[in-house]
Design a protein around this motif. Structure first.
Motif, PDB file in Angstrom:
ATOM      1  N   UNK A  26      -2.630  13.007  -5.794  1.00 34.00           N
ATOM      2  CA  UNK A  26      -2.920  11.586  -5.572  1.00 34.00           C
ATOM      3  C   UNK A  26      -2.327  11.063  -4.262  1.00 34.00           C
ATOM      4  N   UNK A  27      -1.101  11.492  -3.942  1.00 33.37           N
ATOM      5  CA  UNK A  27      -0.470  11.039  -2.692  1.00 33.37           C
ATOM      6  C   UNK A  27      -1.245  11.562  -1.487  1.00 33.37           C
ATOM      7  N   UNK A  28      -1.764  12.788  -1.581  1.00 34.05           N
ATOM      8  CA  UNK A  28      -2.543  13.353  -0.477  1.00 34.05           C
ATOM      9  C   UNK A  28      -3.845  12.556  -0.296  1.00 34.05           C
ATOM     10  N   UNK A  29      -4.468  12.198  -1.416  1.00 36.84           N
ATOM     11  CA  UNK A  29      -5.712  11.411  -1.339  1.00 36.84           C
ATOM     12  C   UNK A  29      -5.419  10.040  -0.722  1.00 36.84           C
ATOM     13  N   UNK A  30      -4.314   9.428  -1.165  1.00 32.95           N
ATOM     14  CA  UNK A  30      -3.939   8.118  -0.613  1.00 32.95           C
ATOM     15  C   UNK A  30      -3.730   8.204   0.896  1.00 32.95           C
ATOM     16  N   UNK A  31      -3.041   9.258   1.318  1.00 29.91           N
ATOM     17  CA  UNK A  31      -2.768   9.414   2.757  1.00 29.91           C
ATOM     18  C   UNK A  31      -4.074   9.526   3.538  1.00 29.91           C
ATOM     19  N   UNK A  32      -5.016  10.292   2.987  1.00 33.08           N
ATOM     20  CA  UNK A  32      -6.291  10.465   3.676  1.00 33.08           C
ATOM     21  C   UNK A  32      -7.070   9.147   3.720  1.00 33.08           C
ATOM     22  N   UNK A  33      -7.026   8.401   2.613  1.00 32.34           N
ATOM     23  CA  UNK A  33      -7.735   7.110   2.580  1.00 32.34           C
ATOM     24  C   UNK A  33      -7.119   6.136   3.587  1.00 32.34           C
ATOM     25  N   UNK A  34      -5.793   6.175   3.686  1.00 32.84           N
ATOM     26  CA  UNK A  34      -5.093   5.210   4.526  1.00 32.84           C
ATOM     27  C   UNK A  34      -5.253   5.514   6.009  1.00 32.84           C
ATOM     28  N   UNK A  35      -5.188   6.789   6.354  1.00 31.21           N
ATOM     29  CA  UNK A  35      -5.157   7.156   7.783  1.00 31.21           C
ATOM     30  C   UNK A  35      -6.494   7.703   8.276  1.00 31.21           C
ATOM     31  N   UNK A  36      -7.355   8.074   7.341  1.00 31.99           N
ATOM     32  CA  UNK A  36      -8.625   8.702   7.738  1.00 31.99           C
ATOM     33  C   UNK A  36      -8.435  10.156   8.146  1.00 31.99           C
ATOM     34  N   UNK A  67       0.005  -2.381  -3.245  1.00 32.16           N
ATOM     35  CA  UNK A  67      -0.896  -1.788  -4.240  1.00 32.16           C
ATOM     36  C   UNK A  67      -1.409  -0.426  -3.743  1.00 32.16           C
ATOM     37  N   UNK A  68      -1.549   0.485  -4.669  1.00 32.87           N
ATOM     38  CA  UNK A  68      -1.977   1.835  -4.320  1.00 32.87           C
ATOM     39  C   UNK A  68      -3.377   1.829  -3.714  1.00 32.87           C
ATOM     40  N   UNK A  69      -3.569   2.676  -2.713  1.00 30.24           N
ATOM     41  CA  UNK A  69      -4.879   2.779  -2.038  1.00 30.24           C
ATOM     42  C   UNK A  69      -5.966   3.276  -2.986  1.00 30.24           C
ATOM     43  N   UNK A  70      -5.543   4.030  -4.022  1.00 28.91           N
ATOM     44  CA  UNK A  70      -6.535   4.586  -4.946  1.00 28.91           C
ATOM     45  C   UNK A  70      -6.866   3.619  -6.090  1.00 28.91           C
TER      46      UNK A  70
END
Ligand code: SF4
Length: 454
Positions: A115-125, A1-4
């Protein structure tokens, strides 16, 4: 499932209609990724600032907002703060050092990947930056969540080739790229089919539009595009913005006059009335040429509203050069004007010019031009008292929800009594009172029902 997925996102938009349209596209992309869009930034898990770089003041406001949001970040790092648009493109990763609370910096060409950039930031911090100028495919940019259910913006081109000496746009939006005419027509047909009554064709310089080769092998110019859009069933009004005086073709006035859906309004930035300042601005026309264009427009399109942009206190502007601007405004009698004091922008040619106009004098000249224009606008608006105008009702007035707000064909704001169910209708109104910015109206007899299935 998507992080966002299921996260609440809010977009704060600064600047022009191009940015407003990009924000609609961003909202559409985020919803596709499972986000819920909210109207209140306080509730947001993801706070996006879609920024403008045209004036330093706009950037200062963004910096202040990011600092404020950073102070509010909770233990989980929320809200995630993403900065996109022209300021991101202009400053790139340097913004992370100046604004340590930022999580994502996304350039103007990378919107589809936000959206992919936001997901990456949410996932990795991690902080994520992408301001490369690879042009993504245009298809995702057509989608989006439109703010209005009555009128819609349609981008016909991106970027600008003009390099006016004060302007940062070519550096942050890139070189001019026109969309294919068939794609534009398809988009407008879809909007008309969904009940939109008015569309605004958007570009930094719509008159230099050159769409892909048509069946007869010719490039489609702006007048031809207008003709194609004017033929779309269900649409009531067409607007376009912005027009550069040097590219207004001889055929444009006749086209506005002939095509019944094209509104009698042109936004034609003059910037200065002084030929020497116009030369330093690299605008490629003179005050005399500008006045000729307006004269032809007024001859062929009686009653056309002409609005403009003006810069006060351009580097080296002498008292005489400033007076030339005052004279041109008194001659043309614009229906409206956006007037700003000169703001130095990085990368631009004007940033290297000697700026001999002290800030106090810039402010004084700005005030004088604004006062002059307010007087002209007030007089022109009050001349409409007792006359009827055609207005597209857009919805409740933000200042008084018991009233409706809309615009005349000449793009004047009209306020009048009505119910929210009237939004999307074209109404005939009688002007009862007016000031420099608004017509106060009551309903006249004629009313045409317009359905909207959205
Ligand atoms: S036409 Fe001039 S002012 Fe307008 S976006 Fe292009 S460079 Fe900037």
């Amino acid at each position: 499932m998507s992080k966002t997925a299921k996260l609440k996102a809010y977009i704060r938009t600064y600047g022009c209609q191009m940015n407003e349209r990009d924000s609609e596209v961003i909202a559409g992309l985020l919803v596709q990724h499972g986000c819920e869009m909210v109207d209140d930034g306080e509730r947001a898990d993801i706070y996006i600032l879609n920024t403008c770089s045209v004036r330093e003041h706009a950037e200062d406001r963004v910096r202040g907002k990011v600092n404020l949001l950073s102070l509010k970040k909770g233990s989980g790092g929320k809200p995630l703060i993403a900065l996109c648009g022209c300021m991101a493109q202009a400053h790139g990763g340097r913004l992370l050092r100046a604004l340590p609370g930022l999580d994502v910096v996304c350039g103007t060409h990378r919107i589809p990947y936000l959206p992919a950039m936001i997901e990456e930031s949410l996932e990795t911090g991690a902080k994520v930056v992408d301001v490369s100028d690879d042009h993504p495919h245009q298809a995702p940019l057509r989608r989006g969540i439109r703010k209005s259910r009555v009128k819609a913006w349609v981008s016909i081109m991106r970027g600008c080739d003009n390099f006016c000496s004060y302007c940062i746009v070519p550096y942050v939006r890139g070189r001019e790229v026109s969309r294919r005419p068939g794609d534009i027509v398809h988009e407008v047909e879809g909007l008309a089919g969904r009940g939109y009554r008015e569309i605004t064709l958007l570009g930094q310089n719509v008159n230099s539009y050159r769409g892909g080769a048509s069946e007869d092998g010719d490039l489609c110019d702006f007048v031809r595009l207008l003709k194609m859009v004017n033929g779309i069933t269900g649409l009531s009004r067409i607007r376009f913005v912005t027009s550069h005086p040097k590219d207004v073709s001889g055929g444009l006035p006749g086209a506005i006059s002939r095509m019944e859906k094209v509104c009698e309004h042109i936004h034609l930035p003059v910037q200065s009335g002084s030929n020497t300042v116009l030369r330093r601005m690299n605008r490629n026309y003179t005050g005399e040429r500008y006045a000729e264009i307006v004269e032809k427009l007024r001859e062929e399109v009686p009653g056309i509203a002409v609005t403009t942009d003006i810069i006060a206190g351009f580097p080296g502007e002498t008292a005489r050069e400033f007076d030339d601007t005052v004279s041109l405004m008194e001659e043309i009698l614009f229906d409206g004007a956006y007037i700003f004091k000169y703001s130095e922008r990085p990368h631009t040619a004007a940033a290297g010019m000697e700026d001999t106009v002290p800030m106090g004098l810039k402010k004084e000249r700005l005030r004088k031009l604004i006062d002059l224009q307010m007087g002209i606008s007030r007089k022109k608006n009050r001349a409409l008292i007792g006359r009827s105008v055609e207005v597209l009702a857009e919805g409740e007035s933000p200042k008084d929800p018991s009233m409706l707000i809309g615009r005349t064909r000449g793009n004047r704001v009209a306020v009048f009594p009505g119910e929210s169910a009237d939004a999307g209708r074209i109404v005939s109104l009688m002007v009862e009172d007016a000031n420099a910015t608004t017509l106060y109206c009551r309903k006249a007899e004629r009313k045409r029902r317009i359905t909207n299935d959205q």
